[in-house]
Enzyme design. Structure first.
Site, PDB file in Angstrom:
ATOM      1  N   MET A  29      40.356  26.065  42.054  1.00  0.00           N
ATOM      2  CA  MET A  29      39.832  27.441  42.041  1.00  0.00           C
ATOM      3  C   MET A  29      40.865  28.357  41.383  1.00  0.00           C
ATOM      4  O   MET A  29      40.851  29.566  41.577  1.00  0.00           O
ATOM      5  CB  MET A  29      39.508  27.914  43.464  1.00  0.00           C
ATOM      6  CG  MET A  29      38.425  27.050  44.123  1.00  0.00           C
ATOM      7  SD  MET A  29      37.488  27.905  45.391  1.00  0.00           S
ATOM      8  CE  MET A  29      38.768  28.290  46.558  1.00  0.00           C
ATOM      9  N   GLY A  30      41.785  27.789  40.607  1.00  0.00           N
ATOM     10  CA  GLY A  30      42.807  28.586  39.938  1.00  0.00           C
ATOM     11  C   GLY A  30      43.887  29.017  40.909  1.00  0.00           C
ATOM     12  O   GLY A  30      44.066  28.392  41.959  1.00  0.00           O
ATOM     13  N   HIS A  33      49.516  26.393  41.730  1.00  0.00           N
ATOM     14  CA  HIS A  33      50.901  26.250  42.192  1.00  0.00           C
ATOM     15  C   HIS A  33      51.289  24.786  42.035  1.00  0.00           C
ATOM     16  O   HIS A  33      50.495  23.974  41.522  1.00  0.00           O
ATOM     17  CB  HIS A  33      51.032  26.744  43.640  1.00  0.00           C
ATOM     18  CG  HIS A  33      50.020  26.159  44.573  1.00  0.00           C
ATOM     19  ND1 HIS A  33      49.999  24.824  44.884  1.00  0.00           N
ATOM     20  CD2 HIS A  33      48.966  26.707  45.230  1.00  0.00           C
ATOM     21  CE1 HIS A  33      49.004  24.582  45.717  1.00  0.00           C
ATOM     22  NE2 HIS A  33      48.351  25.707  45.934  1.00  0.00           N
ATOM     23  N   HIS A  36      48.790  21.990  42.880  1.00  0.00           N
ATOM     24  CA  HIS A  36      47.790  21.655  41.856  1.00  0.00           C
ATOM     25  C   HIS A  36      48.449  20.850  40.720  1.00  0.00           C
ATOM     26  O   HIS A  36      47.864  19.903  40.203  1.00  0.00           O
ATOM     27  CB  HIS A  36      47.202  22.920  41.234  1.00  0.00           C
ATOM     28  CG  HIS A  36      46.460  23.802  42.189  1.00  0.00           C
ATOM     29  ND1 HIS A  36      46.955  24.999  42.628  1.00  0.00           N
ATOM     30  CD2 HIS A  36      45.238  23.654  42.777  1.00  0.00           C
ATOM     31  CE1 HIS A  36      46.085  25.567  43.437  1.00  0.00           C
ATOM     32  NE2 HIS A  36      45.034  24.767  43.568  1.00  0.00           N
ATOM     33  N   GLY A 146      43.959  17.232  46.830  1.00  0.00           N
ATOM     34  CA  GLY A 146      45.163  17.310  47.652  1.00  0.00           C
ATOM     35  C   GLY A 146      44.882  16.910  49.094  1.00  0.00           C
ATOM     36  O   GLY A 146      43.834  17.228  49.658  1.00  0.00           O
ATOM     37  N   LYS A 148      46.300  18.199  51.492  1.00  0.00           N
ATOM     38  CA  LYS A 148      46.412  19.377  52.373  1.00  0.00           C
ATOM     39  C   LYS A 148      45.034  19.747  52.945  1.00  0.00           C
ATOM     40  O   LYS A 148      44.908  20.107  54.095  1.00  0.00           O
ATOM     41  CB  LYS A 148      46.999  20.577  51.646  1.00  0.00           C
ATOM     42  CG  LYS A 148      47.235  21.718  52.649  1.00  0.00           C
ATOM     43  CD  LYS A 148      47.883  22.904  52.034  1.00  0.00           C
ATOM     44  CE  LYS A 148      46.944  23.693  51.215  1.00  0.00           C
ATOM     45  NZ  LYS A 148      46.129  24.649  51.975  1.00  0.00           N
ATOM     46  N   SER A 185      47.297  28.585  47.617  1.00  0.00           N
ATOM     47  CA  SER A 185      47.074  29.818  46.842  1.00  0.00           C
ATOM     48  C   SER A 185      47.054  31.012  47.785  1.00  0.00           C
ATOM     49  O   SER A 185      47.355  32.130  47.379  1.00  0.00           O
ATOM     50  CB  SER A 185      45.748  29.729  46.088  1.00  0.00           C
ATOM     51  OG  SER A 185      45.764  28.581  45.272  1.00  0.00           O
TER      52      SER A 185
END
Ligand code: PAF
Length: 281
Positions: A29-30, A33, A36, A146, A148, A185
């Site tokens: 989603m942009g 960091h 990504h 990820g 996470k 993010s």
């Protein structure tokens, strides 16, 4: 690096590739960091061509959530992706992905109501729907997610299997700041004070791992020990702390090989998540 705005352009670029190319895909989603970028690097290592997407997907946000304020850093994201050697970036406008109010959904039943799905109703339905659409458009051979977002990873693995998408799903380790905070993010929302306090999530997971290492395998006791750590940080509001099977997301009574401790909590208004496998690989 080609930046593609439409589904038609993206399909044309995909079909122009040599069919022997292994295409790796990193959906995002942009607001990129290091987390990504670690997915992009894994894709570069394992694939011939790397495609990424940048799309803040409205259908995975609840009405009171942060869709409007979600960080949008498109130019910077593209610079980072270019530096990493990404070949294609699909960056559609919402209108391109959802020209009409969607009425067709992909739902992974039961798993989607667990962990974050319990606190964010409809969230995973939005994720699985957009990831299905992206898989149809980009047609990757491998997709990278990820660890996470552990529930998201389990749900996407299950969806891919159940719907026979010809895509291998690769989960990549959590990337942390030097002090242990999981990269996200949403960390940019935190004030300096909240940023410090947010470490309680990581510390609670470390405490649970320590107690498990010392021989405690009863999940209720491990959860109680983790909660103690969170409670010491009065400004952190716990959403959930659970120990689940990483594939089914079912709560466990005692630790098994696949046991995942997963936490979600608010630092101020910012909801953060983190997790750790209790049994080290
Ligand atoms: O993990 C994310 O950033 C998003 O949920 C994803 C997978 C890009 C779908 O919008």
């Amino acid at each position: 690096m080609k930046i593609l705005r439409t589904i038609a352009e993206t399909r044309a670029a995909r079909h122009a590739l040599d069919e022997r190319c292994r295409v790796g895909f990193v959906p995002t989603m942009g607001a990129l960091h290091e987390g990504h970028l670690s997915l992009v690097r894994a894709a570069k290592e394992q694939c011939d061509i790397v495609a990424a997407s940048i799309f803040v997907n409205p259908t995975q946000f609840g009405p009171a959530e942060d869709f409007n304020k979600y960080p949008r850093t498109f130019e910077h994201d593209c610079e980072l992706l270019e530096k990493e050697g990404v070949d294609l970036v699909f960056a559609p406008a919402p209108q391109e992905m959802y020209p009409k109010e969607p009425v067709t959904w992909v739902t992974v039943e039961s798993l989607s109501d667990k962990l974050c799905g319990r606190s964010r109703p409809g969230h995973f339905r939005g994720v699985t729907t957009v990831v299905s659409k992206l898989f149809h458009i980009v047609e990757p051979d491998v997709a990278f997610f990820g660890q996470k977002d552990a529930a998201q990873l389990a749900i996407i693995r299950r969806m891919t299997k159940d719907l026979n998408f010809p895509v291998d799903i690769v989960g990549c380790p959590i990337v942390r700041e030097a002090d242990g905070l999981a990269m996200s993010s949403r960390n940019t929302y935190l004030s300096p004070e909240e940023r410090k306090r947010a470490l309680a999530l990581y510390h609670c997971l470390l405490e649970m791992k320590k107690q498990f290492g010392n021989g405690e395998a009863d999940c209720a006791k491990l959860i109680a020990a983790g909660k103690e750590v969170i409670l010491q940080e009065s400004s952190i509001r716990l959403d959930y702390l659970e120990i689940v099977d990483a594939d089914t997301l079912d709560s466990l009574q005692s630790v098994t090989g696949n046991a995942l401790a997963a936490v979600a909590a608010f630092a101020g208004n910012t909801r953060l998540i983190d997790n750790a496998f209790l049994v080290s690989a």
